[in-house]
Design a protein around this motif. Structure first.
Motif, PDB file in Angstrom:
ATOM      1  N   LYS A  63      -3.859   0.515  -8.226  1.00  0.00           N
ATOM      2  CA  LYS A  63      -3.919  -0.839  -7.662  1.00  0.00           C
ATOM      3  C   LYS A  63      -3.007  -1.802  -8.419  1.00  0.00           C
ATOM      4  N   LYS A  64      -2.810  -1.540  -9.692  1.00  0.00           N
ATOM      5  CA  LYS A  64      -1.992  -2.417 -10.530  1.00  0.00           C
ATOM      6  C   LYS A  64      -0.500  -2.115 -10.424  1.00  0.00           C
ATOM      7  N   TYR A  65      -0.152  -0.830 -10.250  1.00  0.00           N
ATOM      8  CA  TYR A  65       1.254  -0.441 -10.392  1.00  0.00           C
ATOM      9  C   TYR A  65       1.889   0.155  -9.129  1.00  0.00           C
ATOM     10  N   VAL A  66       1.168   0.209  -8.009  1.00  0.00           N
ATOM     11  CA  VAL A  66       1.743   0.670  -6.735  1.00  0.00           C
ATOM     12  C   VAL A  66       1.640  -0.470  -5.734  1.00  0.00           C
ATOM     13  N   ASN A  67       2.780  -0.822  -5.101  1.00  0.00           N
ATOM     14  CA  ASN A  67       2.746  -1.935  -4.150  1.00  0.00           C
ATOM     15  C   ASN A  67       2.511  -1.450  -2.732  1.00  0.00           C
ATOM     16  N   SER A  68       2.504  -2.369  -1.779  1.00  0.00           N
ATOM     17  CA  SER A  68       2.164  -2.038  -0.398  1.00  0.00           C
ATOM     18  C   SER A  68       3.205  -1.148   0.260  1.00  0.00           C
ATOM     19  N   GLN A  69       4.427  -1.123  -0.279  1.00  0.00           N
ATOM     20  CA  GLN A  69       5.471  -0.223   0.238  1.00  0.00           C
ATOM     21  C   GLN A  69       5.395   1.165  -0.392  1.00  0.00           C
ATOM     22  N   GLY A  70       4.456   1.354  -1.308  1.00  0.00           N
ATOM     23  CA  GLY A  70       4.325   2.644  -1.971  1.00  0.00           C
ATOM     24  C   GLY A  70       5.322   2.844  -3.094  1.00  0.00           C
ATOM     25  N   LEU A  71       5.953   1.761  -3.555  1.00  0.00           N
ATOM     26  CA  LEU A  71       6.884   1.851  -4.685  1.00  0.00           C
ATOM     27  C   LEU A  71       6.116   1.645  -5.986  1.00  0.00           C
ATOM     28  N   VAL A  72       6.585   2.307  -7.030  1.00  0.00           N
ATOM     29  CA  VAL A  72       5.817   2.420  -8.271  1.00  0.00           C
ATOM     30  C   VAL A  72       6.488   1.632  -9.393  1.00  0.00           C
ATOM     31  N   ASP A  73       5.685   0.905 -10.142  1.00  0.00           N
ATOM     32  CA  ASP A  73       6.142   0.193 -11.333  1.00  0.00           C
ATOM     33  C   ASP A  73       6.006   1.138 -12.525  1.00  0.00           C
ATOM     34  N   TYR A  74       7.043   1.957 -12.740  1.00  0.00           N
ATOM     35  CA  TYR A  74       6.980   2.935 -13.824  1.00  0.00           C
ATOM     36  C   TYR A  74       7.048   2.275 -15.199  1.00  0.00           C
ATOM     37  N   LYS A  75       7.717   1.124 -15.288  1.00  0.00           N
ATOM     38  CA  LYS A  75       7.732   0.387 -16.556  1.00  0.00           C
ATOM     39  C   LYS A  75       6.313  -0.045 -16.919  1.00  0.00           C
ATOM     40  N   GLY A  76       5.562  -0.507 -15.905  1.00  0.00           N
ATOM     41  CA  GLY A  76       4.181  -0.890 -16.141  1.00  0.00           C
ATOM     42  C   GLY A  76       3.337   0.290 -16.586  1.00  0.00           C
ATOM     43  N   PHE A  77       3.518   1.431 -15.934  1.00  0.00           N
ATOM     44  CA  PHE A  77       2.796   2.641 -16.340  1.00  0.00           C
ATOM     45  C   PHE A  77       3.151   3.016 -17.777  1.00  0.00           C
ATOM     46  N   LYS A  78       4.438   2.873 -18.123  1.00  0.00           N
ATOM     47  CA  LYS A  78       4.859   3.236 -19.482  1.00  0.00           C
ATOM     48  C   LYS A  78       4.204   2.321 -20.510  1.00  0.00           C
ATOM     49  N   ASN A  79       4.086   1.039 -20.166  1.00  0.00           N
ATOM     50  CA  ASN A  79       3.453   0.092 -21.084  1.00  0.00           C
ATOM     51  C   ASN A  79       1.946   0.323 -21.192  1.00  0.00           C
TER      52      ASN A  79
END
Length: 267
Positions: A63-79
Motif C-alpha cells: 500500500k505504501k510503495y505500489v501506486n494505482s498504475q502498478g508501478l513500484v517505488d523501489y527506492k522506498g522499499f530499499k529505505n
C-alpha cells in the motif's frame, strides 16, 4: 574392483544431485513443497486450513510503495528493507504442508514470489531490468524451511502445478509488460476475488490489444499457452474471452506483443 564400484557410486550420486538441482532451478521440481490442485471453482475461505498466515506486513508495504498504475517505488522499499526482510524471514520460518488449504498455499507462494522479486531488485538497485541480474529466476535465493528455492522453481515447480492459471496475472516479474502488482497482499480470505481482479485488469489493459478478428496479446499467452484451459482443454481465446470486455472470434489467429523487460519503477 570394490574401489571402482565405490567411485562409480560417488559419481552417480553427484550426478543425480546435480541433475536434481538443475531441474529445480529450471522449475521442474517442487523441491518437496506441497502443490495442491484447485479441483473445482476456487472459493475464498480461511476455514479449511491448519494454518492461516498473517500477510499484513506485506500488505502495508504494498500500500505504501505500489501506486494505482502498478508501478513500484523501489527506492522506498530499499529505505525500508528491514521490514521487507522481516516479512520474508517470517515466511521462511513457515513450513507449508498438505495440512494447509489450497487457498493458503496460493496466497503464500504468490506473496513469497512477489516479495522475493522485490528483494532481488532492492539488492541489485539501481538496475534497468531484472534480466540484467545473473540467474534471476534460476538461482536458489528464497528460503523456505531448510530449502533454497529459485523464483523459477516457485512459479513452474509449485504454482503452475496447482491448476490455477490466474496465478500468471498475480505474480510480478518487476517489468513493464508484467501484470501489475496489486497494492495489497493476497490472502486466503480474498484469493478468488483477487485473482479475478488481477486477471480482468491485465486482460483489459494496454498490455493486450484485443479485437474480434485481429487480437494482439501479451506473450504470456504464448509462453504458457497450455495452462489456459476451458472445460479441461487448452483454449487461450476461450480463456481470454471469460474476462475480456471485447470478445475474440474463436477462429481468430493470435499474435503476440513484444515484451518490455524494463523495470516497472515509479519515476
Amino acid at each position: 574392483m570394490k574401489t571402482l564400484f565405490n567411485i562409480a557410486t560417488i559419481l552417480f550420486v553427484a550426478f543425480t544431485m546435480q541433475s536434481c538441482n538443475l531441474l529445480s532451478a529450471a522449475g521442474v521440481s517442487s523441491q518437496g513443497q506441497p502443490t495442491k490442485e484447485v479441483e473445482s471453482k476456487l472459493t475464498s475461505t480461511t476455514a479449511n486450513s491448519a494454518v492461516n498466515v498473517d500477510h499484513s506486513e506485506w500488505d502495508k508495504l504494498l500500500k505504501k510503495y505500489v501506486n494505482s498504475q502498478g508501478l513500484v517505488d523501489y527506492k522506498g522499499f530499499k529505505n525500508n528493507e528491514a521490514k521487507l526482510d522481516a516479512y520474508l524471514k517470517m515466511l521462511s520460518e513457515k513450513e507449508p504442508s498438505n495440512d494447509w488449504s489450497v487457498q493458503e498455499l496460493l496466497a503464500y507462494y504468490i506473496n513469497l514470489y512477489n516479495a522475493a522479486t522485490v528483494k532481488l531488485i532492492v539488492e541489485n538497485y539501481p538496475v534497468k531490468s531484472i534480466k540484467d541480474i545473473d540467474g534471476a529466476w534460476t538461482k536458489g535465493r528464497v528460503t523456505v524451511g531448510n530449502k533454497e528455492l529459485s523464483l523459477g522453481g516457485i512459479e513452474n515447480g509449485i504454482l503452475r502445478k496447482m491448476n490455477e492459471p490466474r496465478i500468471h496475472f498475480a505474480i510480478n516479474c518487476a517489468s513493464i509488460s508484467c501484470p501489475k502488482p496489486l497494492d495489497e497482499a493476497y490472502t486466503a480470505s480474498k484469493i478468488n476475488e483477487q485473482l479475478d481482479r488481477a486477471t480482468k485488469e491485465f486482460i483489459n489493459s494496454d498490455k493486450n490489444d484485443i479485437s474480434a478478428s485481429n487480437p494482439k496479446v501479451s506473450s504470456i499467452f504464448d509462453w504458457y499457452a497450455k495452462d489456459f484451459k476451458v472445460n479441461g482443454k487448452q483454449d487461450v481465446i476461450g480463456f481470454i474471452n471469460k474476462y475480456a470486455n471485447t470478445k475474440i472470434n474463436q477462429g481468430a489467429t493470435l499474435s503476440y506483443k513484444n515484451y518490455n523487460w524494463e523495470l516497472n519503477e515509479q519515476k
